[in-house]
Write an enzyme that holds these catalytic residues in place. Structure first.
Site, PDB file in Angstrom:
ATOM      1  N   LYS A 180       0.829  -1.215   0.000  1.00 32.37           N
ATOM      2  CA  LYS A 180       0.000   0.000   0.000  1.00 32.37           C
ATOM      3  C   LYS A 180       0.864   1.267   0.000  1.00 32.37           C
ATOM      4  O   LYS A 180       0.617   2.180  -0.763  1.00 32.37           O
ATOM      5  CB  LYS A 180      -0.919   0.029   1.237  1.00 32.37           C
ATOM      6  CG  LYS A 180      -1.905  -1.120   1.293  1.00 32.37           C
ATOM      7  CD  LYS A 180      -2.917  -0.954   2.418  1.00 32.37           C
ATOM      8  CE  LYS A 180      -2.327  -1.014   3.816  1.00 32.37           C
ATOM      9  NZ  LYS A 180      -1.746  -2.318   4.193  1.00 32.37           N
ATOM     10  N   ARG A 219      -9.439   0.888   8.805  1.00 32.91           N
ATOM     11  CA  ARG A 219      -9.033  -0.489   9.086  1.00 32.91           C
ATOM     12  C   ARG A 219     -10.115  -1.256   9.840  1.00 32.91           C
ATOM     13  O   ARG A 219      -9.941  -2.437  10.113  1.00 32.91           O
ATOM     14  CB  ARG A 219      -7.783  -0.472   9.960  1.00 32.91           C
ATOM     15  CG  ARG A 219      -6.473  -0.764   9.198  1.00 32.91           C
ATOM     16  CD  ARG A 219      -5.352  -0.607  10.198  1.00 32.91           C
ATOM     17  NE  ARG A 219      -4.142  -1.283   9.871  1.00 32.91           N
ATOM     18  CZ  ARG A 219      -3.061  -0.681   9.365  1.00 32.91           C
ATOM     19  NH1 ARG A 219      -3.094   0.588   9.050  1.00 32.91           N
ATOM     20  NH2 ARG A 219      -1.958  -1.366   9.174  1.00 32.91           N
ATOM     21  N   ARG A 247      11.543  -6.097   4.287  1.00 28.47           N
ATOM     22  CA  ARG A 247      11.251  -4.672   4.153  1.00 28.47           C
ATOM     23  C   ARG A 247      12.162  -3.826   5.041  1.00 28.47           C
ATOM     24  O   ARG A 247      12.355  -4.122   6.209  1.00 28.47           O
ATOM     25  CB  ARG A 247       9.790  -4.459   4.552  1.00 28.47           C
ATOM     26  CG  ARG A 247       9.316  -3.045   4.509  1.00 28.47           C
ATOM     27  CD  ARG A 247       7.828  -2.979   4.309  1.00 28.47           C
ATOM     28  NE  ARG A 247       7.052  -3.256   5.505  1.00 28.47           N
ATOM     29  CZ  ARG A 247       5.725  -3.142   5.546  1.00 28.47           C
ATOM     30  NH1 ARG A 247       5.061  -2.811   4.459  1.00 28.47           N
ATOM     31  NH2 ARG A 247       5.079  -3.397   6.656  1.00 28.47           N
ATOM     32  N   ARG A 254      11.300  -2.147  10.676  1.00 23.75           N
ATOM     33  CA  ARG A 254      10.300  -1.747  11.663  1.00 23.75           C
ATOM     34  C   ARG A 254      10.170  -2.831  12.724  1.00 23.75           C
ATOM     35  O   ARG A 254      10.130  -4.014  12.405  1.00 23.75           O
ATOM     36  CB  ARG A 254       8.937  -1.554  10.981  1.00 23.75           C
ATOM     37  CG  ARG A 254       8.760  -0.190  10.390  1.00 23.75           C
ATOM     38  CD  ARG A 254       7.535  -0.107   9.512  1.00 23.75           C
ATOM     39  NE  ARG A 254       6.329  -0.660  10.128  1.00 23.75           N
ATOM     40  CZ  ARG A 254       5.134  -0.632   9.533  1.00 23.75           C
ATOM     41  NH1 ARG A 254       4.989  -0.100   8.337  1.00 23.75           N
ATOM     42  NH2 ARG A 254       4.080  -1.140  10.133  1.00 23.75           N
ATOM     43  N   ARG A 265      -0.510  -9.134  13.341  1.00 23.93           N
ATOM     44  CA  ARG A 265      -1.081  -8.107  12.455  1.00 23.93           C
ATOM     45  C   ARG A 265      -1.957  -8.730  11.375  1.00 23.93           C
ATOM     46  O   ARG A 265      -2.994  -8.192  11.008  1.00 23.93           O
ATOM     47  CB  ARG A 265       0.050  -7.280  11.815  1.00 23.93           C
ATOM     48  CG  ARG A 265       0.686  -6.315  12.812  1.00 23.93           C
ATOM     49  CD  ARG A 265       1.988  -5.745  12.289  1.00 23.93           C
ATOM     50  NE  ARG A 265       1.829  -4.911  11.124  1.00 23.93           N
ATOM     51  CZ  ARG A 265       2.804  -4.651  10.256  1.00 23.93           C
ATOM     52  NH1 ARG A 265       4.002  -5.179  10.418  1.00 23.93           N
ATOM     53  NH2 ARG A 265       2.581  -3.877   9.231  1.00 23.93           N
TER      54      ARG A 265
HETATM   55  P1  AMP Z   1       0.983   0.545   9.009  1.00 21.51           P
HETATM   56  O1  AMP Z   1       2.208   1.347   8.819  1.00 21.51           O
HETATM   57  O2  AMP Z   1      -0.175   1.027   8.160  1.00 21.51           O
HETATM   58  O3  AMP Z   1       1.218  -0.931   8.852  1.00 21.51           O
HETATM   59  O4  AMP Z   1       0.510   0.769  10.530  1.00 21.51           O
HETATM   60  C1  AMP Z   1       1.337   0.385  11.605  1.00 21.51           C
HETATM   61  C2  AMP Z   1       0.512   0.212  12.869  1.00 21.51           C
HETATM   62  O5  AMP Z   1      -0.129   1.448  13.204  1.00 21.51           O
HETATM   63  C3  AMP Z   1      -0.626  -0.790  12.755  1.00 21.51           C
HETATM   64  O6  AMP Z   1      -0.196  -2.129  12.967  1.00 21.51           O
HETATM   65  C4  AMP Z   1      -1.557  -0.304  13.865  1.00 21.51           C
HETATM   66  O7  AMP Z   1      -1.077  -0.671  15.133  1.00 21.51           O
HETATM   67  C5  AMP Z   1      -1.421   1.210  13.743  1.00 21.51           C
HETATM   68  N1  AMP Z   1      -2.430   1.768  12.788  1.00 21.51           N
HETATM   69  C6  AMP Z   1      -2.182   2.373  11.591  1.00 21.51           C
HETATM   70  N2  AMP Z   1      -3.323   2.749  11.001  1.00 21.51           N
HETATM   71  C7  AMP Z   1      -4.327   2.374  11.832  1.00 21.51           C
HETATM   72  C8  AMP Z   1      -5.751   2.458  11.774  1.00 21.51           C
HETATM   73  N3  AMP Z   1      -6.387   3.004  10.723  1.00 21.51           N
HETATM   74  N4  AMP Z   1      -6.454   1.955  12.826  1.00 21.51           N
HETATM   75  C9  AMP Z   1      -5.837   1.417  13.894  1.00 21.51           C
HETATM   76  N5  AMP Z   1      -4.512   1.285  14.005  1.00 21.51           N
HETATM   77  C10 AMP Z   1      -3.749   1.754  12.987  1.00 21.51           C
END
Ligand code: AMP
Length: 216
Positions: free
Chosen positions: A24, A99, A133, A162, A173
């Site tokens: 994404k 999400r 990654r 990360r 996740r």
């Molecule tokens: P990402 O970089 O999009 O994979 O997000 C990393 C982490 O941030 C996720 O595993 C969640 O813990 C938190 N997070 C990001 N976006 C959301 C969202 N829309 N709702 C809830 N938690 C989020």
């Protein structure tokens, strides 16, 4: 006429949906460059808050490190404030938001979306992508160890993995994705907004598919 022509001038409002590791962030960056849209990643916003040690960032950290979702109320306040900024007027791509169904319903209250692009990627590929990654802390660019062997970014930043990309957290996740986020596919399909894209292949190949999908 396709979505492209119809909406480009008005500022398209798109969502990129897909499991962690679907690409994404990478695809959003390419699309934004091509379409002149703003890239809004809630994950990146939360990581910035954490880096700046804000109250929001510190609260979110406990969830992120376990691979759990940050509570809807926190995310919704953050996104609502962002979308009210003038820079959002020319259109944007939401990456990693919504999400949950609660988030999607709340978003529908204040934004009319043009399309939701669902990046479909098989499970084995997701695991491979996430484990290799590496991210630049300075400019946010994402690399993969199979294509890029250096430990520094072209901007000079020292690449890192990360914390939540480590295998145990990734498993959680993915389970959270299945339970909380996958239902959004049916939700947006029912609204006639869903466009499914095969997310396998190079970023450029996937970008070309997305472009074709939005064109006439
Ligand atoms: P990402 O970089 O999009 O994979 O997000 C990393 C982490 O941030 C996720 O595993 C969640 O813990 C938190 N997070 C990001 N976006 C959301 C969202 N829309 N709702 C809830 N938690 C989020």
């Amino acid at each position: 006429q396709g979505l492209f022509e119809l909406r480009k001038g008005d500022g398209m409002r798109l969502v990129l949906l897909g499991p962690p590791g679907a690409g994404k962030g990478t695809q959003a960056a390419l699309m934004c460059r091509r379409l002149g849209l703003l890239h809004i990643s809630t994950g990146d916003m939360l990581r910035q808050e954490l880096q700046a040690k804000t109250e929001l960032g510190l609260k979110a950290h406990a969830y992120i490190e376990k691979g759990e979702l940050v509570p809807d109320s926190i995310i919704l306040d953050m996104v609502r404030a962002k979308l009210e900024e003038p820079e959002c007027e020319n259109g944007y791509i939401l990456d990693g938001f919504p999400r949950t169904l609660v988030q999607a319903d709340a978003l529908a209250q204040f934004v009319e979306l043009d399309a939701v692009i669902y990046l479909e990627v098989p499970f084995e590929i997701i695991i491979k992508r996430i484990s290799g990654r590496r991210r630049c802390p300075k400019c946010g660019v994402i690399y993969h160890t199979s294509h890029y062997e250096k430990s520094t970014c072209s901007c000079g930043g020292l690449l890192y993995q990360r914390e939540d990309d480590k295998l145990e957290t990734v498993k959680n996740r993915l389970a959270v994705y299945e339970a909380e986020t996958r239902p959004l596919i049916a939700y947006y399909s029912q609204k006639g907004l869903l466009r499914t894209v095969d997310g396998e292949g190079t970023p450029e190949e996937v970008d070309a598919r997305i472009a074709a999908l939005l064109e006439p």
